[in-house]
Write a protein that holds these residues in place. Structure first.
Motif, PDB file in Angstrom:
ATOM      1  N   HIS A 161      12.196  19.541   6.874  1.00  0.00           N
ATOM      2  CA  HIS A 161      10.786  19.306   7.184  1.00  0.00           C
ATOM      3  C   HIS A 161      10.665  17.989   7.933  1.00  0.00           C
ATOM      4  CE1 HIS A 161      10.350  22.183   3.836  1.00  0.00           C
ATOM      5  NE2 HIS A 161       9.203  22.515   4.404  1.00  0.00           N
ATOM      6  N   ARG A 163       8.604  14.669   8.311  1.00  0.00           N
ATOM      7  CA  ARG A 163       7.695  13.926   7.437  1.00  0.00           C
ATOM      8  C   ARG A 163       7.482  12.523   7.989  1.00  0.00           C
ATOM      9  NH1 ARG A 163      10.559  16.966   3.098  1.00  0.00           N
ATOM     10  NH2 ARG A 163       8.981  18.173   1.993  1.00  0.00           N
ATOM     11  N   ASP A 240      13.553  15.087   7.289  1.00  0.00           N
ATOM     12  CA  ASP A 240      13.798  14.565   5.937  1.00  0.00           C
ATOM     13  C   ASP A 240      15.271  14.512   5.561  1.00  0.00           C
ATOM     14  OD1 ASP A 240      14.264  17.264   5.598  1.00  0.00           O
ATOM     15  OD2 ASP A 240      12.633  17.608   4.187  1.00  0.00           O
ATOM     16  N   PRO A 251       9.033   7.170   2.077  1.00  0.00           N
ATOM     17  CA  PRO A 251       8.119   8.248   2.466  1.00  0.00           C
ATOM     18  C   PRO A 251       6.674   7.755   2.501  1.00  0.00           C
ATOM     19  CG  PRO A 251       9.657   9.001   0.783  1.00  0.00           C
ATOM     20  CD  PRO A 251       9.801   7.507   0.858  1.00  0.00           C
ATOM     21  N   PRO A 254       3.425  11.729   1.372  1.00  0.00           N
ATOM     22  CA  PRO A 254       4.390  12.812   1.131  1.00  0.00           C
ATOM     23  C   PRO A 254       3.810  14.226   1.294  1.00  0.00           C
ATOM     24  CG  PRO A 254       4.578  11.116  -0.541  1.00  0.00           C
ATOM     25  CD  PRO A 254       3.356  10.788   0.253  1.00  0.00           C
ATOM     26  N   GLU A 257       3.501  17.160   5.950  1.00  0.00           N
ATOM     27  CA  GLU A 257       4.813  17.617   6.392  1.00  0.00           C
ATOM     28  C   GLU A 257       4.668  18.783   7.358  1.00  0.00           C
ATOM     29  OE1 GLU A 257       6.852  18.873   2.857  1.00  0.00           O
ATOM     30  OE2 GLU A 257       5.876  20.831   2.852  1.00  0.00           O
ATOM     31  N   SER A 258       5.726  19.031   8.118  1.00  0.00           N
ATOM     32  CA  SER A 258       5.735  20.172   9.030  1.00  0.00           C
ATOM     33  C   SER A 258       6.049  21.439   8.255  1.00  0.00           C
ATOM     34  CB  SER A 258       6.791  19.960  10.114  1.00  0.00           C
ATOM     35  OG  SER A 258       8.099  20.126   9.563  1.00  0.00           O
TER      36      SER A 258
END
Length: 301
Positions: A161, A163, A240, A251, A254, A257-258
């Motif tokens: 992902h 982030r 990540d 982070p 959190p 994210e994708s």
């Protein structure tokens, strides 16, 4: 058809010169010329246009060159398989992957592979362009999507992902964002949405830009994004898989994210029995297991 004549034709077509081809084949220019004329007579076709600057393939020559090029690639594959011994791993292995994954995840782990197989020669080709594995532009690939080419063996390795991260030192002097709207007070560092990259990262960046972030730094690869983040330039959009290897990263938001990005390892079906491929595949899978264990430890910490 005479293989020697085809081999000489291929060398001439590749070099564009009788002289250069002769040097490669350890033959005189006249000997090479005679073989080309004999091949043209056998085919009843002209294969080259001849001019002062060298040789240019005719349409018929292009057709034959396509055939000999494919034959050469098949021979290279056969040679590689023959040279793979029963118990030893040696020789060249051409690995292609993205610039980010190759520089930031794969390359730092390669010392372990070389310790186990010191005679292995890895040619690491880092680029966003997807190389043609069936045509042997590379032996094995690690890509951020499932390969679509036919005749490939593929193995899903993990998911990634994109982030948000910042350096610990940066957050000591800048307030930690509590919501995406707080990004307005920070510089966003990301890969340029127009550059070659996984689509998930571009989508996330476009979503973040809706929060009217005034200061922006874009880089054409994740290595540059990471270095900018580590040097306190702002908050970066990064994969990540970095968090295990760069403990100075923290982070940020959190929950932002994708979508999931699958990571696949692939290689041609014809290299199924290659000892070099097997050694590299097993090495990467072992490192993925270690990576997952470390990720779980961080989640529980």
């Amino acid at each position: 058809m005479d293989w020697d004549k085809l081999r000489i034709f291929h060398a001439v077509a590749d070099a564009g010169s009788l002289t250069h081809a002769g040097d490669q084949l350890h033959l005189s220019q006249s000997a090479v010329s005679r073989q080309i004329r004999a091949l043209e007579e056998a085919l009843s076709a002209t294969l080259f246009h001849r001019h002062a600057r060298g040789l240019i393939l005719t349409e018929q020559g292009e057709l034959l060159f396509d055939a000999t090029r494919a034959m050469m690639k098949r021979l290279d594959t056969a040679t590689a398989r023959i040279r793979d011994s029963e118990e030893e791993v040696f020789g060249e292995l051409r690995v292609t992957t993205t610039i980010g994954f190759g520089t930031l995840w794969l390359a730092p782990r390669l010392p372990k592979l070389y310790e186990k197989f010191p005679e292995l020669k890895i040619d690491l080709m880092l680029e966003e362009r997807v190389l043609d594995l069936p045509m042997r532009e590379a032996d094995v690939a690690i890509r951020m999507k499932e390969p679509s080419q036919a005749d490939l063996i593929r193995k899903r390795l993990m998911s990634v992902h994109m982030r948000l991260y910042a350096a610990k030192s940066y957050l000591e002097t800048h307030a930690m964002p509590e919501s995406p709207a707080d990004l307005h007070d920070h510089r966003l560092i990301c890969q340029n949405p127009r550059s070659a990259q996984v689509g998930a990262g571009a989508v996330l960046v476009n979503e973040l830009m809706t929060y009217d972030i005034p200061s922006l730094l874009t880089v054409n690869n994740y290595y540059g994004v990471l270095q900018s983040v580590l040097n306190n330039l702002g908050i970066g959009v990064l994969p990540d898989y970095l968090i295990n290897d760069f403990p100075q990263l923290v982070p940020v938001l959190p929950e932002v994210e994708s979508v999931e990005v699958p990571v696949f390892l692939a290689y041609p079906e014809e290299l199924r029995h290659s000892k070099r491929i097997a050694a590299f595949r097993d090495f990467v899978q072992e490192e993925i297991i270690i990576y997952r264990k470390n990720m779980k430890k961080q989640e529980l910490a």
